[in-house]
Design an enzyme around this catalytic site. Structure first.
Site, mmCIF file in Angstrom:
data_model
loop_
_atom_site.group_PDB
_atom_site.id
_atom_site.type_symbol
_atom_site.label_atom_id
_atom_site.label_comp_id
_atom_site.label_asym_id
_atom_site.label_seq_id
_atom_site.Cartn_x
_atom_site.Cartn_y
_atom_site.Cartn_z
ATOM 1 N N GLU A 88 5.973 -12.155 8.616
ATOM 2 C CA GLU A 88 5.724 -10.823 8.458
ATOM 3 C C GLU A 88 6.707 -9.765 9.699
ATOM 4 O OE1 GLU A 88 1.958 -9.179 9.256
ATOM 5 O OE2 GLU A 88 2.116 -7.411 7.954
ATOM 6 N N LYS B 286 2.657 -4.132 0.842
ATOM 7 C CA LYS B 286 1.285 -4.642 1.155
ATOM 8 C C LYS B 286 0.211 -3.758 0.745
ATOM 9 C CE LYS B 286 -0.603 -6.179 5.640
ATOM 10 N NZ LYS B 286 -0.180 -6.474 7.095
ATOM 11 N N CYS C 136 -0.095 -10.999 4.935
ATOM 12 C CA CYS C 136 -0.876 -10.948 5.954
ATOM 13 C C CYS C 136 -2.493 -10.448 5.517
ATOM 14 C CB CYS C 136 -0.656 -10.146 7.155
ATOM 15 S SG CYS C 136 -1.400 -10.533 8.651
#
Lengths: 290, 290
Positions: free
Chosen positions: B40, B112, B149
């Site tokens: 990331e 995300k 994540c």
């Protein structure tokens, strides 16, 4: 809070089996357990190994069974999670977990929602899908998110229990190995089973109790030789850390102290519920997005 | 299919860091990798350790960054999963994974969806929640279910990717320890992180790739002393079995052979998608059922 999981064998008959179970509940109660969890369909052999109408008769005693376990819960002053074969009417049966409070009252019932059906586990023949949804059962020791066996593979089930206020997730279960599989494959299956259940603890910040059957049950009339139920009943905390675990061979009364305050601490610092994107989850309601 | 995960440190500047990354991509390609996954926000330090408007300038180069990685993907003939800081307009930024196909074309982008915000991880200050949903990215090597994540803690995200046809789940990530925590606590956190991601493999019968940053990044202006990114990049198969894993200290190019046929075999015998109770999942769309 002290809890107990009773991992045991089938003793060849219902009467012998529930005698042993009752003795173990007495022991658990003496050890200070306030909650006792039994394995899936703990009164009988795991009859869904094959399809046979004779086994439906096992459900005839559902009302008597409830009376019996209600008295046990009251006698030993424990909240008791049982797993019974529920007859609703002719030709309509459920795989149901009935929870009794420590005064013997029926606190609530969960009807298994996800029904498996694969070689040696012919559950769709016996059990109608539950129609009570994922509703935690309110008891004197807290709200119990009771689910059953195959449900353990579904994060949807544990999530909804958490969203509906469950304080602990509980899985009575009956899962095992086929002897023809390699040791490596057996280990992978067991590890998957532990992992998916620990993940429900982690995703929801809730302790998980999983109580499994143990012992070899041979059914010569089944398409498989028999199932060697792999035990490994365990308890983990809301971070997924294993607090205690039984082995894959022995009967065991697993007594564990659970910290019911852990969930708040865990969720405050790992606030997964805070950040859910509920407006973007509608595909969950679809069978498949094709 | 050979894949590669590049677990690396931040080298003090973007130019030095991407130089190392590019060299590692070259190595991975030479080893026969068809897919390369980066961690990331791999171009920079993990700047969300603290809130500071200066860091928004990192997103100014988003278009150039895409050109650069597009050329790298083409040059080394790989599908490349990058993780970039996307500027959409003034004051509107995303944490985005951009996937380039082996011909250098932009195969797709994932923004995300779940944004964390806790001490040392001030992501809500920088990143607007994604608005592209959970859509697998179609590439020459298959449909990639790219998530980022914090998404890894949400079974909803991986489930929807699976329902929308993802053939593999991929998590670029940046997660680590605070030195003040005990070894036991650190281990529990790492174990939770591995476990929840393996559970997405198990629940959906899909391989999972998780590529994490490694190394200590100190930010004296942050409320914490720094984050020791814990590496442990790993790949597991659709049964959750770990195929390969890096350690928590070293940079590493993890090269793994993935069997893309495994999903069918696994799902046919553990048919979790078959038995989902979609008509009973509507509570998933709620924040909480109170």
């Amino acid at each position: 809070m002290k809890i107990a999981l009773i991992q045991q064998k089938y003793y060849g008959s219902k009467s012998k089996t529930i005698k042993v179970t009752t003795k173990k509940i007495k022991e658990a109660s003496k050890s200070g357990a306030k909650l006792v969890v039994l394995q899936e369909l703990h009164q009988n052999e795991y009859f869904p190994q094959r399809q046979s109408v004779e086994f439906f008769d096992y459900a005839n005693s559902y009302q008597e069974d409830k009376k019996y376990w209600s008295l046990v819960a009251k006698k030993y002053n424990i909240v008791l999670v049982t797993s019974l074969f529920e007859k609703r009417t002719e030709g309509l049966y459920h795989n149901s977990a009935v929870v009794f409070d420590s005064d013997g009252s029926e606190a609530g019932k969960y009807r298994k929602m996800h029904i498996p059906d694969d070689p040696g586990f012919n559950e769709k023949f016996y059990f109608t899908e539950g129609d009570l949804g994922f509703e935690p059962i309110d008891t004197s020791i807290g709200k119990l998110g009771v689910l059953i066996c195959w449900d353990q593979w579904y994060p949807e089930a544990s999530r909804i229990m958490a969203l509906r206020g469950a304080e602990i997730l509980i899985y009575p279960t009956a899962i095992g190995w086929f002897d023809e599989d390699s040791q490596e494959e057996k280990y992978r299956q067991l590890d998957s089973w532990i992992t998916i259940q620990r993940s429900h603890a982690i995703a929801n910040g809730l302790p998980v109790i999983s109580c499994n059957r143990v012992g070899l049950e041979i059914d010569k009339k089944s398409v498989i030789d028999g199932i060697r139920f792999w035990g490994n009943s365990f308890v983990c905390d809301g971070q997924g850390a294993i607090l205690a675990k039984s082995n894959d061979i022995d009967e065991n009364i697993l007594i564990v102290d659970i910290d019911m305050e852990f969930t708040k601490a865990q969720r405050d610092i790992w606030p997964f519920l805070r950040d859910r994107r509920i407006e973007s989850y509608s595909d969950i309601m679809k069978r498949y997005c094709d």
